[in-house]
Design a protein around this motif. Structure first.
Motif, PDB file in Angstrom:
ATOM      1  N   THR A  93       1.144  -1.392  -0.093  1.00 27.83           N
ATOM      2  CA  THR A  93      -0.612   0.111   0.040  1.00 27.83           C
ATOM      3  C   THR A  93       0.711   1.120  -0.202  1.00 27.83           C
ATOM      4  O   THR A  93       0.786   2.028  -0.422  1.00 27.83           O
ATOM      5  CB  THR A  93      -0.810  -0.275   1.068  1.00 27.83           C
ATOM      6  N   LEU A  94       1.982   1.175   0.395  1.00 27.33           N
ATOM      7  CA  LEU A  94       2.570   2.773   0.885  1.00 27.33           C
ATOM      8  C   LEU A  94       3.495   3.219  -0.637  1.00 27.33           C
ATOM      9  O   LEU A  94       3.113   4.347  -0.750  1.00 27.33           O
ATOM     10  CB  LEU A  94       3.997   1.895   1.404  1.00 27.33           C
ATOM     11  N   PRO A  95       3.957   2.276  -1.322  1.00 29.66           N
ATOM     12  CA  PRO A  95       3.637   3.242  -1.942  1.00 29.66           C
ATOM     13  C   PRO A  95       3.334   4.137  -3.045  1.00 29.66           C
ATOM     14  O   PRO A  95       3.404   5.138  -4.028  1.00 29.66           O
ATOM     15  CB  PRO A  95       4.948   2.183  -3.794  1.00 29.66           C
ATOM     16  N   SER A  96       1.626   3.877  -3.177  1.00 31.88           N
ATOM     17  CA  SER A  96       0.991   4.338  -4.195  1.00 31.88           C
ATOM     18  C   SER A  96       0.300   5.386  -2.809  1.00 31.88           C
ATOM     19  O   SER A  96       0.335   7.030  -3.082  1.00 31.88           O
ATOM     20  CB  SER A  96       0.094   3.654  -4.264  1.00 31.88           C
ATOM     21  N   VAL A  97       0.382   5.233  -1.447  1.00 29.82           N
ATOM     22  CA  VAL A  97      -0.427   5.891  -0.891  1.00 29.82           C
ATOM     23  C   VAL A  97       0.815   7.595  -1.052  1.00 29.82           C
ATOM     24  O   VAL A  97       0.758   8.436  -0.314  1.00 29.82           O
ATOM     25  CB  VAL A  97       0.215   5.327   0.849  1.00 29.82           C
ATOM     26  N   ALA A 275      -3.971   5.885 -11.936  1.00 28.37           N
ATOM     27  CA  ALA A 275      -2.490   6.078 -12.709  1.00 28.37           C
ATOM     28  C   ALA A 275      -1.348   5.439 -11.743  1.00 28.37           C
ATOM     29  O   ALA A 275      -0.200   5.074 -12.398  1.00 28.37           O
ATOM     30  CB  ALA A 275      -2.312   7.685 -12.941  1.00 28.37           C
ATOM     31  N   VAL A 276      -1.283   4.919 -10.378  1.00 29.88           N
ATOM     32  CA  VAL A 276      -0.499   4.444  -9.457  1.00 29.88           C
ATOM     33  C   VAL A 276      -1.400   3.527  -9.719  1.00 29.88           C
ATOM     34  O   VAL A 276      -2.580   3.019  -9.007  1.00 29.88           O
ATOM     35  CB  VAL A 276      -0.865   5.744  -8.581  1.00 29.88           C
ATOM     36  N   PRO A 277      -0.153   2.481  -9.108  1.00 32.14           N
ATOM     37  CA  PRO A 277      -0.082   0.843  -8.763  1.00 32.14           C
ATOM     38  C   PRO A 277      -0.811   0.337  -7.186  1.00 32.14           C
ATOM     39  O   PRO A 277      -1.332   1.627  -7.004  1.00 32.14           O
ATOM     40  CB  PRO A 277       1.106   0.070  -8.904  1.00 32.14           C
ATOM     41  N   GLY A 278      -1.164  -0.492  -7.044  1.00 38.43           N
ATOM     42  CA  GLY A 278      -1.486  -0.791  -5.354  1.00 38.43           C
ATOM     43  C   GLY A 278      -3.413  -0.189  -5.739  1.00 38.43           C
ATOM     44  O   GLY A 278      -4.023  -0.213  -6.407  1.00 38.43           O
ATOM     45  N   PRO A 279      -3.689  -0.697  -4.468  1.00 38.20           N
ATOM     46  CA  PRO A 279      -5.500  -0.805  -3.997  1.00 38.20           C
ATOM     47  C   PRO A 279      -5.737   0.821  -4.132  1.00 38.20           C
ATOM     48  O   PRO A 279      -5.322   1.515  -4.157  1.00 38.20           O
ATOM     49  CB  PRO A 279      -5.193  -1.423  -2.844  1.00 38.20           C
ATOM     50  N   LEU A 280      -7.007   1.035  -4.954  1.00 33.83           N
ATOM     51  CA  LEU A 280      -7.758   1.433  -5.196  1.00 33.83           C
ATOM     52  C   LEU A 280      -8.048   2.608  -4.225  1.00 33.83           C
ATOM     53  O   LEU A 280      -7.867   4.148  -3.974  1.00 33.83           O
ATOM     54  CB  LEU A 280      -8.894   2.067  -6.069  1.00 33.83           C
ATOM     55  N   PHE A 281      -8.429   2.014  -2.385  1.00 33.66           N
ATOM     56  CA  PHE A 281      -8.479   2.791  -1.325  1.00 33.66           C
ATOM     57  C   PHE A 281      -7.897   4.043  -1.124  1.00 33.66           C
ATOM     58  O   PHE A 281      -8.040   4.620  -0.606  1.00 33.66           O
ATOM     59  CB  PHE A 281      -8.702   1.687  -0.476  1.00 33.66           C
ATOM     60  N   THR A 282      -6.090   3.594  -1.719  1.00 37.95           N
ATOM     61  CA  THR A 282      -5.085   4.671  -1.402  1.00 37.95           C
ATOM     62  C   THR A 282      -5.299   5.671  -1.899  1.00 37.95           C
ATOM     63  O   THR A 282      -5.277   7.022  -1.269  1.00 37.95           O
ATOM     64  CB  THR A 282      -4.099   4.376  -2.233  1.00 37.95           C
ATOM     65  N   PHE A 283      -6.592   6.214  -2.572  1.00 44.14           N
ATOM     66  CA  PHE A 283      -7.168   6.815  -2.998  1.00 44.14           C
ATOM     67  C   PHE A 283      -8.060   8.468  -2.025  1.00 44.14           C
ATOM     68  O   PHE A 283      -7.307   9.775  -2.141  1.00 44.14           O
ATOM     69  CB  PHE A 283      -8.529   7.144  -3.638  1.00 44.14           C
TER      70      PHE A 283
END
Length: 397
Positions: A93-97, A275-283
């Protein structure tokens, strides 16, 4: 004892490295994430068997919240306990966050949806999901009965696309599996290693429901912005079935009409999240950062993912006992077949329909599929090739 601690530390480091790599390269949404997990954890590392993975996916589909993140947490728990689940979550999760918080702080508005490299990554998602589905279908739908259940699940989720369709389809598949396979003898059932006691699981479930009830009350009593933020994001993470895209209207209703964020800023952040990897919940990290800076971004991330943690930790010990029960196993055979149908449905729409837009796209997907399946190149090479190829195609097509 020292050797055990050293092995445990090495396991956590290995888990962090692998999950971070997945967090940096897993584009394409929750179904694609499940494909990446399947490739890495089941096919490559053999940390779990096909049936156990399908059972874990089925559990995540039952629970509200981000299914792919819950599967990742579950795999981490199986590998290294609760700490392993936390480490797996952080890595994925951290990369997209970080990217979304930085984007929010810079207040940039760009149209990433039409970028060539983004389109190339969408084609990579098509390839990864197709590969995962072929492997799962071979193992989980070996007979005509289960193929029929998968077909019914595929048709149901394609024709009735609502937030609760997946849950309904899985329940019906469980009933069908129970009727068809209640006397099935399965001597190969593997016990899943969930180092969590039922007492600890019960505490997690109690905290989940307690926060869901108490947070709105505390919010009204205190009127603090931070409490209101935590309540809104926690409730969104608790009540969403059907994946990350379903959380969009919930979050929009919470924050746009109240004036916490403008409609334009909301949509710009949603485009960046795609546009970023990882879970969409990081929105949620973007929204929190726009509202209250980087601290708000971290708080929003913790709040929206906390229900997923509490639910998966609370359900795992009971789930393993149920799945090994003779009669329940027949129901799960039906559920596993339905998961294959649901994945095929999601593979067609939205992944295939939004990614393969021309014969050139299909030809490029075929090339990437051959590289992954027959040449057996590493997934990160496929991701990099997809991004570069998509960028080149955007200039020549």
């Amino acid at each position: 004892m020292a050797q055990t601690k050293e092995m445990s530390f090495k396991t956590l480091i290995e888990l962090l490295i692998i999950s971070t790599r997945l967090g940096l390269t897993s584009f394409g949404g929750p179904v694609a994430h499940l494909g990446y997990f399947h490739q890495e954890y089941v096919r490559k590392r053999k940390w779990m068997d096909e049936s156990s993975y399908a059972d874990l996916v089925a559990l995540a589909q039952f629970l509200p919240g981000p299914a792919s993140s819950q599967v990742g947490i579950g795999i981490g728990v199986m590998r290294a306990g609760v700490i392993g689940g936390i480490v797996s979550f952080i890595g994925f999760t951290l990369p997209s966050v970080i990217v979304l918080i930085v984007f929010a702080l810079l207040v940039q508005t760009f149209d990433a949806g039409d970028a060539g490299w983004i389109h190339g990554l969408k084609i990579v998602a098509v390839v990864v999901v197709a590969h995962a589905i072929l492997g799962m279908a071979k193992n989980l739908t070996p007979d005509v009965k289960r193929k029929t259940i998968a077909l019914a699940a595929l048709m149901g989720t394609l024709l009735w696309q609502t937030a609760f369709t997946q849950v309904g389809v899985i329940l019906l598949a469980a009933m069908a599996g129970y009727m068809l396979y209640k006397n099935h003898d399965n001597v190969d059932q593997v016990k899943m290693n969930f180092p969590i006691s039922k007492r600890f699981a019960s505490v997690c479930l109690t905290i989940f429901f307690g926060l869901l009830i108490l947070l709105p009350i505390v919010r009204e009593m205190t009127a603090y912005n931070w409490v209101a933020m935590f309540d809104s994001f926690y409730r969104a993470g608790s009540l969403v079935f059907g994946g990350g895209h379903v959380v969009l209207p919930l979050l929009e209703r919470e924050f746009v009409p109240t004036g916490w964020i403008s409609e334009e800023a909301f949509l710009a952040g949603y485009g960046a999240a795609q546009a970023v990897p990882g879970p969409l919940f990081t929105f949620a990290a973007y929204l929190g950062a726009v509202i209250n800076g980087w601290q708000g971004g971290l708080l929003a991330t913790a709040a929206i993912f906390l229900p997923a943690f509490l639910l998966i930790l609370g359900a795992l010990p009971f789930w393993d006992a149920l799945r090994r029960h003779d009669k329940v196993r027949g129901a799960l055979m039906g559920v596993n077949a339905a998961v294959v149908g649901i994945l095929i449905s999601a593979f067609y729409h939205p992944i295939f329909t939004s990614s393969i837009l021309s014969p050139v796209d299909f030809a490029f997907a075929a090339l990437l599929f051959t590289m992954l399946v027959y040449y057996k190149w590493a997934p990160w090479i496929i991701v990099l090739t997809g991004a570069i190829g998509g960028l080149i195609l955007s200039f020549i097509v």
